[in-house]
Design an enzyme around this catalytic site. Structure first.
Site, mmCIF file in Angstrom:
data_model
loop_
_atom_site.group_PDB
_atom_site.id
_atom_site.type_symbol
_atom_site.label_atom_id
_atom_site.label_comp_id
_atom_site.label_asym_id
_atom_site.label_seq_id
_atom_site.Cartn_x
_atom_site.Cartn_y
_atom_site.Cartn_z
ATOM 1 N N LYS A 62 37.424 -15.891 65.889
ATOM 2 C CA LYS A 62 38.124 -14.604 65.836
ATOM 3 C C LYS A 62 37.718 -13.708 66.994
ATOM 4 O O LYS A 62 38.557 -13.006 67.559
ATOM 5 C CB LYS A 62 37.844 -13.884 64.512
ATOM 6 C CG LYS A 62 38.581 -14.488 63.325
ATOM 7 C CD LYS A 62 38.402 -13.615 62.098
ATOM 8 C CE LYS A 62 38.961 -14.245 60.850
ATOM 9 N NZ LYS A 62 38.676 -13.463 59.645
ATOM 10 N N LYS A 111 45.128 -26.295 61.405
ATOM 11 C CA LYS A 111 45.367 -25.870 60.015
ATOM 12 C C LYS A 111 46.537 -24.883 59.987
ATOM 13 O O LYS A 111 46.771 -24.157 60.965
ATOM 14 C CB LYS A 111 44.105 -25.259 59.400
ATOM 15 C CG LYS A 111 43.746 -23.902 59.944
ATOM 16 C CD LYS A 111 42.678 -23.212 59.086
ATOM 17 C CE LYS A 111 42.435 -21.823 59.669
ATOM 18 N NZ LYS A 111 41.502 -21.000 58.960
ATOM 19 N N LYS A 117 48.661 -18.025 59.629
ATOM 20 C CA LYS A 117 49.694 -17.048 60.005
ATOM 21 C C LYS A 117 49.731 -16.844 61.507
ATOM 22 O O LYS A 117 50.704 -16.333 62.037
ATOM 23 C CB LYS A 117 49.483 -15.738 59.258
ATOM 24 C CG LYS A 117 48.150 -15.109 59.537
ATOM 25 C CD LYS A 117 47.982 -13.805 58.821
ATOM 26 C CE LYS A 117 46.627 -13.203 59.068
ATOM 27 N NZ LYS A 117 45.527 -13.884 58.392
HETATM 28 P P1 AMP Z 1 42.807 -16.076 54.447
HETATM 29 O O1 AMP Z 1 44.265 -15.988 54.651
HETATM 30 O O2 AMP Z 1 42.070 -16.530 55.660
HETATM 31 O O3 AMP Z 1 42.260 -14.834 53.823
HETATM 32 O O4 AMP Z 1 42.589 -17.242 53.390
HETATM 33 C C1 AMP Z 1 42.726 -17.097 52.008
HETATM 34 C C2 AMP Z 1 42.378 -18.384 51.305
HETATM 35 O O5 AMP Z 1 43.276 -19.422 51.684
HETATM 36 C C3 AMP Z 1 40.976 -18.914 51.622
HETATM 37 O O6 AMP Z 1 40.418 -19.463 50.453
HETATM 38 C C4 AMP Z 1 41.221 -19.976 52.647
HETATM 39 O O7 AMP Z 1 40.228 -20.965 52.652
HETATM 40 C C5 AMP Z 1 42.553 -20.548 52.169
HETATM 41 N N1 AMP Z 1 43.317 -21.144 53.272
HETATM 42 C C6 AMP Z 1 43.781 -20.497 54.385
HETATM 43 N N2 AMP Z 1 44.455 -21.356 55.180
HETATM 44 C C7 AMP Z 1 44.419 -22.571 54.565
HETATM 45 C C8 AMP Z 1 44.951 -23.860 54.880
HETATM 46 N N3 AMP Z 1 45.656 -24.068 55.978
HETATM 47 N N4 AMP Z 1 44.720 -24.874 54.015
HETATM 48 C C9 AMP Z 1 44.000 -24.667 52.880
HETATM 49 N N5 AMP Z 1 43.480 -23.484 52.531
HETATM 50 C C10 AMP Z 1 43.680 -22.440 53.343
#
Ligand code: AMP
Ligand code: TRP
Length: 338
Positions: free
Chosen positions: A118, A199, A202
């Protein structure tokens, strides 16, 4: 340390940093959140204090926090069966983060790969972004959490939370439960539909790479149908040689309540076209209704905010108990009552 006479305590959080959650969030984490409401004493949090560690607009942040909560309810979180709240309504998280920050080594925090990623993407890197994982540890430890349902990308942060709990307990006496990550192997990392070596996120560089839960069903279908597949027309699971198809198989198995093995047998001799067409329907059927439900929750903002405040009150009672304990251990005076 989970005792047989109580349900395990579950805690997890998600940042309100976009207008819609995506399929990776759903399969990696949120689906487990919904399921664990019945097996655990679950607390789920929209972590707006984490969201200000990157550039943000206050108005947009406020809207997204509410929209995030509405999506979580639309996905099936039920305020009667879990505690849903907004992080900034419970000041105890930040109180514990300060203490834990003094237990965290500078080198230890410097090793966090998400910080490195980040901070490389931003012009301005703050101390807040650096200590983000410490606040996350506080979120978890302040509720004496047993299990934390997250995607694979949070494993390193969870490891830090465990280390901090163990270290504090060792130095000051038993205070925190040492939490376990709860990561479902098959959906631990959902891949980008356009670039399956990355992965899903967004910040995908391709507009078709990330499937949002609030996308129109037709757009969801298009994104699935245009997903990058691999050379060779065979529907077979092989993450190394066929990451695109393997990712779609994982998505199909999870949303279609089936297994990758059964899908391979079903599509033996058929091409990618049939497979993607069917998956497009499975995705649109499973996720299509979420947008309308989200709009329903957002239509009554007063009721939504009432649910969130009630959640924060419940959470705060639990968090205050841990703060009282930790403050005593560390030699602080107790917080004064208002
Ligand atoms: P975030 O959007 O980074 O706040 O992620 C929220 C949750 O979604 C966290 O538990 C992440 O580990 C999970 N997460 C985000 N992107 C992925 C992905 N591509 N595959 C699986 N889990 C994800
Ligand atoms: N860091 C998590 C993410 O980006 C969000 C988060 C904050 C979290 N606090 C948490 C997840 C506590 C689990 C537990 O996804």
């Amino acid at each position: 340390m989970t005792t047989a006479d109580r349900k395990p305590r579950v805690f997890s959080g998600i940042q309100p940093t976009s207008d819609s959650f995506h399929l990776g969030n759903y399969l990696g984490a949120l689906r487990q959140w919904v399921a664990m409401q019945d097996t655990a004493d679950a607390l789920y949090c929209v972590v707006d204090q984490h969201a200000i560690t990157v550039d943000h607009d206050p108005k947009v942040l406020h809207q997204r926090s509410r929209a995030s909560a509405a999506q979580l309810l639309a996905l099936g979180l039920d305020p009667e069966r879990c505690t849903l709240f907004i992080q900034s309504q419970v000041p105890e998280h930040a109180m514990l983060a300060w203490i834990l920050g003094t237990e965290t080594g500078f080198g230890e925090a410097s090793r966090m790969t998400q910080f490195k990623d980040k901070s490389a993407k931003q012009e301005r890197t703050t101390v807040g972004l650096f200590t983000y994982p410490v606040l996350m540890a506080a979120d978890i430890l302040v509720y004496q959490t047993d299990q934390v349902p997250v995607g694979e990308d949070q494993r390193q942060h969870l490891e830090l939370s465990r280390d901090l709990a163990g270290r504090f307990n060792g130095t000051y006496g038993d205070t925190f439960i040492v939490p376990e990550p709860y990561i479902v192997k098959e959906t631990a990392t959902i891949k980008d539909l356009a670039e399956p070596e990355k992965k899903m996120s967004k910040s995908s560089t391709s507009p078709r790479g990330c499937l949002y839960l609030l996308d129109e069903p037709n757009l969801m279908r298009k994104k699935i149908k245009s997903a990058v597949t691999d050379s060779g027309g065979e529907v077979r699971y092989d993450m190394d040689a066929k990451p695109g198809v393997s990712n779609l198989l994982n998505i199909y198995a999870a949303l279609g309540e089936t297994t990758v093995g059964k899908l391979e047998a079903e599509y033996a001799g058929k091409g990618y076209g049939d497979f993607k067409g069917d998956l497009a329907d499975v995705v649109a059927d499973a996720l299509g209704p979420i947008a309308a439900k989200t709009r329903e929750y957002l239509a009554d903002k007063a009721e939504l905010d009432r649910i969130l405040t009630a959640g924060a009150e419940k959470a705060r009672h639990l968090a205050a108990r841990t703060i009282a304990k930790a403050y005593k251990r560390i030699g602080f005076y107790p917080p004064v009552a208002l």
